[in-house]
Motif scaffolding. Structure first.
Motif, PDB file in Angstrom:
ATOM      1  N   ASN A 283     -13.725  27.598  -6.115  1.00  0.00           N
ATOM      2  CA  ASN A 283     -13.347  26.874  -4.904  1.00  0.00           C
ATOM      3  C   ASN A 283     -11.934  26.310  -4.952  1.00  0.00           C
ATOM      4  N   LYS A 284     -11.212  26.562  -6.087  1.00  0.00           N
ATOM      5  CA  LYS A 284      -9.893  25.933  -6.282  1.00  0.00           C
ATOM      6  C   LYS A 284      -9.993  24.437  -5.992  1.00  0.00           C
ATOM      7  N   GLY A 285     -10.981  23.838  -6.671  1.00  0.00           N
ATOM      8  CA  GLY A 285     -11.383  22.471  -6.370  1.00  0.00           C
ATOM      9  C   GLY A 285     -10.370  21.408  -6.719  1.00  0.00           C
ATOM     10  N   TRP A 286      -9.324  21.756  -7.451  1.00  0.00           N
ATOM     11  CA  TRP A 286      -8.280  20.790  -7.764  1.00  0.00           C
ATOM     12  C   TRP A 286      -7.320  20.598  -6.583  1.00  0.00           C
ATOM     13  N   ARG A 287      -7.487  21.392  -5.535  1.00  0.00           N
ATOM     14  CA  ARG A 287      -6.600  21.311  -4.380  1.00  0.00           C
ATOM     15  C   ARG A 287      -7.201  20.449  -3.277  1.00  0.00           C
TER      16      ARG A 287
ATOM     17  N   LEU B 234       0.845  -1.185   0.000  1.00  0.00           N
ATOM     18  CA  LEU B 234       0.000   0.000   0.000  1.00  0.00           C
ATOM     19  C   LEU B 234       0.885   1.242   0.000  1.00  0.00           C
ATOM     20  N   VAL B 235       0.757   2.076  -1.027  1.00  0.00           N
ATOM     21  CA  VAL B 235       1.622   3.256  -1.124  1.00  0.00           C
ATOM     22  C   VAL B 235       0.850   4.567  -1.063  1.00  0.00           C
ATOM     23  N   GLY B 236      -0.513   4.504  -1.084  1.00  0.00           N
ATOM     24  CA  GLY B 236      -1.234   5.761  -1.036  1.00  0.00           C
ATOM     25  C   GLY B 236      -2.725   5.606  -1.211  1.00  0.00           C
ATOM     26  N   THR B 237      -3.386   6.744  -1.385  1.00  0.00           N
ATOM     27  CA  THR B 237      -4.838   6.796  -1.555  1.00  0.00           C
ATOM     28  C   THR B 237      -5.178   7.744  -2.706  1.00  0.00           C
ATOM     29  N   PHE B 238      -6.412   7.643  -3.172  1.00  0.00           N
ATOM     30  CA  PHE B 238      -6.943   8.651  -4.090  1.00  0.00           C
ATOM     31  C   PHE B 238      -8.414   8.865  -3.774  1.00  0.00           C
ATOM     32  N   HIS B 239      -8.910  10.040  -4.052  1.00  0.00           N
ATOM     33  CA  HIS B 239     -10.345  10.286  -3.983  1.00  0.00           C
ATOM     34  C   HIS B 239     -10.683  11.425  -4.936  1.00  0.00           C
ATOM     35  N   SER B 240     -11.972  11.532  -5.261  1.00  0.00           N
ATOM     36  CA  SER B 240     -12.397  12.507  -6.265  1.00  0.00           C
ATOM     37  C   SER B 240     -13.068  13.711  -5.620  1.00  0.00           C
ATOM     38  N   HIS B 241     -12.995  14.825  -6.341  1.00  0.00           N
ATOM     39  CA  HIS B 241     -13.707  16.055  -6.005  1.00  0.00           C
ATOM     40  C   HIS B 241     -14.638  16.381  -7.171  1.00  0.00           C
ATOM     41  N   PRO B 242     -15.936  16.141  -7.061  1.00  0.00           N
ATOM     42  CA  PRO B 242     -16.871  16.443  -8.152  1.00  0.00           C
ATOM     43  C   PRO B 242     -17.419  17.868  -8.062  1.00  0.00           C
ATOM     44  N   TYR B 243     -17.501  18.525  -9.205  1.00  0.00           N
ATOM     45  CA  TYR B 243     -18.067  19.876  -9.269  1.00  0.00           C
ATOM     46  C   TYR B 243     -19.010  19.976 -10.457  1.00  0.00           C
ATOM     47  N   ALA B 244     -20.048  20.765 -10.300  1.00  0.00           N
ATOM     48  CA  ALA B 244     -21.071  20.881 -11.342  1.00  0.00           C
ATOM     49  C   ALA B 244     -20.567  21.632 -12.562  1.00  0.00           C
ATOM     50  N   SER B 245     -19.641  22.558 -12.378  1.00  0.00           N
ATOM     51  CA  SER B 245     -19.210  23.393 -13.495  1.00  0.00           C
ATOM     52  C   SER B 245     -17.764  23.827 -13.309  1.00  0.00           C
ATOM     53  N   LEU B 246     -17.188  24.307 -14.408  1.00  0.00           N
ATOM     54  CA  LEU B 246     -15.828  24.823 -14.373  1.00  0.00           C
ATOM     55  C   LEU B 246     -15.744  26.065 -13.488  1.00  0.00           C
ATOM     56  N   ASP B 247     -16.768  26.907 -13.538  1.00  0.00           N
ATOM     57  CA  ASP B 247     -16.778  28.104 -12.687  1.00  0.00           C
ATOM     58  C   ASP B 247     -16.712  27.730 -11.213  1.00  0.00           C
TER      59      ASP B 247
END
Length: 224
Positions: free
Chosen positions: A119-123, A101-114
């Motif tokens: 929200n700087k949602g890629w962070r 086991l070397v790590g984790t991942f999870h997603s951040h879903p957003y309705a729109s690019l705006d």
């Protein structure tokens, strides 16, 4: 010296399609149950680690990803089942000792690019920064480092595509952004590290001291 995180090529479609499924398709507990989409999802990264040697940085190489189907998923958060995580870790240790086991991942879903930009949602969120060190201590206290990926997804009004490119500014070394049909995807990376304080007590800390490389990501989308 930054840790180098290397994501092998075949892991990327696992990450992206997992985020796409949770985002775009309805999820039900039974045929007549309430459905939800635009959900977060969670998974684990498997592979191997190489410690720092001379002038070479320490490296984390992810060769595989698995999805936590038992995680509680919401539009704004995801809560993995810790017992499931521990069970998978023990299973791999017994039957697949060539990976760890070397790590984790999870997603951040957003309705729109705006909404992503606002929200700087890629962070990573504040909750992510607090959760990852706790999870590292609970799951892998014997590991000096663990990697953590955020896969952000939003819909686009118009179908299009864009070559994968690095994130901007201080995040350039840690992530990518690309467009694929009616969606946009970001991939950002973080680290948790095991350290000792002045009393020789173990501490698990959030860090951005890493560089992520995905050898063929650009080539995979180059001619589409």
């Amino acid at each position: 010296m930054d840790t180098k995180l290397i994501i092998e090529d075949h892991v990327i479609p696992q990450l992206f399609t997992t985020a796409i499924e949770a985002y775009e398709f309805e999820h039900k507990t039974h045929a007549r149950g309430k459905s939800n989409s635009e959900l977060e999802t969670f998974g684990l990264l498997w592979g191997y680690s190489i410690p720092q040697k001379g002038n070479l940085p320490s490296r984390i190489i992810s060769t595989m990803a698995t999805v936590e189907t038992s995680a509680l998923r919401h539009q704004d958060w995801v809560k993995p089942n810790v017992e499931s995580l521990s069970t998978k870790k023990r299973f791999f240790e017994k039957y697949y000792p060539n990976v760890e086991l070397v790590g984790t991942f999870h997603s951040h879903p957003y309705a729109s690019l705006d909404e992503v930009n606002e929200n700087k949602g890629w962070r990573a969120s504040d909750a992510d920064e607090e959760f990852w060190p706790r999870l590292h201590k609970l799951l892998c206290p014997e590991h000096g480092q663990m990697a953590h990926l955020v896969v952000t997804i939003s819909s686009l009004n118009n179908k299009g595509w864009a070559y994968p490119s690095r994130l901007k500014g201080s995040e350039e070394k840690r992530g990518y952004v690309l467009s694929a049909e009616y969606r946009k995807l970001w991939l950002n990376s973080y680290l948790t590290t095991l350290n000792k304080d002045s009393d020789d007590e173990l501490e698990f800390e959030f860090s951005t001291n890493l560089t992520m490389n995905i050898p063929s990501l650009e080539n995979s989308f180059w001619d589409i």
